[in-house]
Write a protein that holds these residues in place. Sequence first.
Motif, PDB file in Angstrom:
ATOM      1  N   VAL A 238      45.578  37.505  30.404  1.00  0.00           N
ATOM      2  CA  VAL A 238      45.584  37.846  31.835  1.00  0.00           C
ATOM      3  C   VAL A 238      44.204  38.236  32.358  1.00  0.00           C
ATOM      4  O   VAL A 238      44.064  38.606  33.520  1.00  0.00           O
ATOM      5  CB  VAL A 238      46.602  38.971  32.141  1.00  0.00           C
ATOM      6  CG1 VAL A 238      48.010  38.533  31.766  1.00  0.00           C
ATOM      7  CG2 VAL A 238      46.239  40.268  31.447  1.00  0.00           C
ATOM      8  N   LEU A 239      43.196  38.097  31.527  1.00  0.00           N
ATOM      9  CA  LEU A 239      41.831  38.430  31.922  1.00  0.00           C
ATOM     10  C   LEU A 239      41.392  37.556  33.092  1.00  0.00           C
ATOM     11  O   LEU A 239      41.621  36.347  33.107  1.00  0.00           O
ATOM     12  CB  LEU A 239      40.898  38.221  30.729  1.00  0.00           C
ATOM     13  CG  LEU A 239      39.453  38.651  30.891  1.00  0.00           C
ATOM     14  CD1 LEU A 239      39.371  40.168  31.084  1.00  0.00           C
ATOM     15  CD2 LEU A 239      38.647  38.236  29.678  1.00  0.00           C
ATOM     16  N   THR A 240      40.774  38.185  34.088  1.00  0.00           N
ATOM     17  CA  THR A 240      40.237  37.464  35.241  1.00  0.00           C
ATOM     18  C   THR A 240      38.807  37.920  35.475  1.00  0.00           C
ATOM     19  O   THR A 240      38.341  38.876  34.862  1.00  0.00           O
ATOM     20  CB  THR A 240      41.057  37.744  36.523  1.00  0.00           C
ATOM     21  OG1 THR A 240      40.949  39.142  36.842  1.00  0.00           O
ATOM     22  CG2 THR A 240      42.518  37.370  36.344  1.00  0.00           C
ATOM     23  N   GLY A 241      38.112  37.251  36.345  1.00  0.00           N
ATOM     24  CA  GLY A 241      36.777  37.682  36.728  1.00  0.00           C
ATOM     25  C   GLY A 241      35.702  36.676  36.381  1.00  0.00           C
ATOM     26  O   GLY A 241      35.981  35.571  35.910  1.00  0.00           O
ATOM     27  N   PRO A 242      34.457  37.071  36.628  1.00  0.00           N
ATOM     28  CA  PRO A 242      33.351  36.125  36.457  1.00  0.00           C
ATOM     29  C   PRO A 242      33.145  35.655  35.020  1.00  0.00           C
ATOM     30  O   PRO A 242      32.701  34.528  34.807  1.00  0.00           O
ATOM     31  CB  PRO A 242      32.131  36.883  36.979  1.00  0.00           C
ATOM     32  CG  PRO A 242      32.508  38.320  36.968  1.00  0.00           C
ATOM     33  CD  PRO A 242      33.989  38.359  37.147  1.00  0.00           C
ATOM     34  N   VAL A 243      33.488  36.458  34.035  1.00  0.00           N
ATOM     35  CA  VAL A 243      33.342  36.018  32.641  1.00  0.00           C
ATOM     36  C   VAL A 243      34.295  34.864  32.362  1.00  0.00           C
ATOM     37  O   VAL A 243      33.905  33.847  31.781  1.00  0.00           O
ATOM     38  CB  VAL A 243      33.568  37.187  31.655  1.00  0.00           C
ATOM     39  CG1 VAL A 243      33.668  36.682  30.225  1.00  0.00           C
ATOM     40  CG2 VAL A 243      32.454  38.216  31.782  1.00  0.00           C
ATOM     41  N   VAL A 244      35.533  34.998  32.804  1.00  0.00           N
ATOM     42  CA  VAL A 244      36.535  33.955  32.591  1.00  0.00           C
ATOM     43  C   VAL A 244      36.126  32.662  33.301  1.00  0.00           C
ATOM     44  O   VAL A 244      36.307  31.574  32.773  1.00  0.00           O
ATOM     45  CB  VAL A 244      37.927  34.418  33.083  1.00  0.00           C
ATOM     46  CG1 VAL A 244      38.943  33.297  33.004  1.00  0.00           C
ATOM     47  CG2 VAL A 244      38.391  35.613  32.272  1.00  0.00           C
ATOM     48  N   ARG A 245      35.536  32.812  34.479  1.00  0.00           N
ATOM     49  CA  ARG A 245      35.120  31.648  35.270  1.00  0.00           C
ATOM     50  C   ARG A 245      33.763  31.095  34.829  1.00  0.00           C
ATOM     51  O   ARG A 245      33.297  30.101  35.378  1.00  0.00           O
ATOM     52  CB  ARG A 245      35.018  32.028  36.746  1.00  0.00           C
ATOM     53  CG  ARG A 245      36.312  32.462  37.385  1.00  0.00           C
ATOM     54  CD  ARG A 245      36.165  32.633  38.897  1.00  0.00           C
ATOM     55  NE  ARG A 245      35.084  33.513  39.298  1.00  0.00           N
ATOM     56  CZ  ARG A 245      35.187  34.824  39.496  1.00  0.00           C
ATOM     57  NH1 ARG A 245      36.348  35.425  39.308  1.00  0.00           N
ATOM     58  NH2 ARG A 245      34.146  35.540  39.886  1.00  0.00           N
ATOM     59  N   ASN A 246      33.143  31.730  33.836  1.00  0.00           N
ATOM     60  CA  ASN A 246      31.778  31.365  33.427  1.00  0.00           C
ATOM     61  C   ASN A 246      30.828  31.420  34.625  1.00  0.00           C
ATOM     62  O   ASN A 246      29.942  30.574  34.780  1.00  0.00           O
ATOM     63  CB  ASN A 246      31.741  29.981  32.771  1.00  0.00           C
ATOM     64  CG  ASN A 246      32.463  29.970  31.453  1.00  0.00           C
ATOM     65  OD1 ASN A 246      32.299  30.869  30.634  1.00  0.00           O
ATOM     66  ND2 ASN A 246      33.288  28.971  31.245  1.00  0.00           N
ATOM     67  N   ASP A 247      31.020  32.431  35.455  1.00  0.00           N
ATOM     68  CA  ASP A 247      30.257  32.583  36.695  1.00  0.00           C
ATOM     69  C   ASP A 247      29.037  33.478  36.447  1.00  0.00           C
ATOM     70  O   ASP A 247      28.996  34.639  36.839  1.00  0.00           O
ATOM     71  CB  ASP A 247      31.167  33.174  37.769  1.00  0.00           C
ATOM     72  CG  ASP A 247      30.530  33.224  39.132  1.00  0.00           C
ATOM     73  OD1 ASP A 247      29.321  32.939  39.249  1.00  0.00           O
ATOM     74  OD2 ASP A 247      31.256  33.561  40.090  1.00  0.00           O
ATOM     75  N   THR A 248      28.046  32.905  35.812  1.00  0.00           N
ATOM     76  CA  THR A 248      26.832  33.640  35.458  1.00  0.00           C
ATOM     77  C   THR A 248      26.119  34.175  36.696  1.00  0.00           C
ATOM     78  O   THR A 248      25.578  35.283  36.677  1.00  0.00           O
ATOM     79  CB  THR A 248      25.886  32.735  34.646  1.00  0.00           C
ATOM     80  OG1 THR A 248      26.609  32.254  33.508  1.00  0.00           O
ATOM     81  CG2 THR A 248      24.663  33.476  34.178  1.00  0.00           C
ATOM     82  N   ALA A 249      26.144  33.412  37.777  1.00  0.00           N
ATOM     83  CA  ALA A 249      25.460  33.847  39.004  1.00  0.00           C
ATOM     84  C   ALA A 249      26.043  35.162  39.520  1.00  0.00           C
ATOM     85  O   ALA A 249      25.302  36.057  39.948  1.00  0.00           O
ATOM     86  CB  ALA A 249      25.552  32.766  40.073  1.00  0.00           C
ATOM     87  N   THR A 250      27.366  35.297  39.491  1.00  0.00           N
ATOM     88  CA  THR A 250      27.995  36.538  39.951  1.00  0.00           C
ATOM     89  C   THR A 250      27.674  37.691  39.013  1.00  0.00           C
ATOM     90  O   THR A 250      27.378  38.801  39.462  1.00  0.00           O
ATOM     91  CB  THR A 250      29.520  36.360  40.089  1.00  0.00           C
ATOM     92  OG1 THR A 250      29.758  35.399  41.121  1.00  0.00           O
ATOM     93  CG2 THR A 250      30.215  37.658  40.424  1.00  0.00           C
ATOM     94  N   ILE A 251      27.721  37.444  37.722  1.00  0.00           N
ATOM     95  CA  ILE A 251      27.381  38.493  36.755  1.00  0.00           C
ATOM     96  C   ILE A 251      25.955  38.979  36.990  1.00  0.00           C
ATOM     97  O   ILE A 251      25.701  40.188  37.056  1.00  0.00           O
ATOM     98  CB  ILE A 251      27.572  37.997  35.309  1.00  0.00           C
ATOM     99  CG1 ILE A 251      29.058  37.747  35.032  1.00  0.00           C
ATOM    100  CG2 ILE A 251      26.985  38.995  34.301  1.00  0.00           C
ATOM    101  CD1 ILE A 251      29.334  37.004  33.742  1.00  0.00           C
ATOM    102  N   GLU A 252      25.042  38.052  37.153  1.00  0.00           N
ATOM    103  CA  GLU A 252      23.639  38.434  37.372  1.00  0.00           C
ATOM    104  C   GLU A 252      23.457  39.145  38.710  1.00  0.00           C
ATOM    105  O   GLU A 252      22.687  40.111  38.803  1.00  0.00           O
ATOM    106  CB  GLU A 252      22.749  37.202  37.282  1.00  0.00           C
ATOM    107  CG  GLU A 252      22.655  36.670  35.862  1.00  0.00           C
ATOM    108  CD  GLU A 252      21.935  35.338  35.747  1.00  0.00           C
ATOM    109  OE1 GLU A 252      21.600  34.722  36.790  1.00  0.00           O
ATOM    110  OE2 GLU A 252      21.717  34.901  34.602  1.00  0.00           O
TER     111      GLU A 252
END
Length: 83
Positions: A35-49
Amino acid sequence: VLTSAGVVERTAEQVVQSLMHAAVENLDHGSPADVLTGPVVRNDTATIEANQRALQSDRDALALYNTLTQAARLLKQQGTKKP
């Protein structure tokens, strides 16, 4: 963190409580890895940075964010190892 961005304290509390409630409720539907969600799951490096840049002025918040991001990465890896 929210209040330092100008969010009224009570509103910030409500936002955080809502996010926490939703995260716990999601566990009714599967394991943490499922059920994990978020930028890590989406491989959204731009949001993490972007989040890391936004937290630069608060060392503790940045350290917590980085720790939680790493935990999410580990959970994601565990979820992909299922048969």
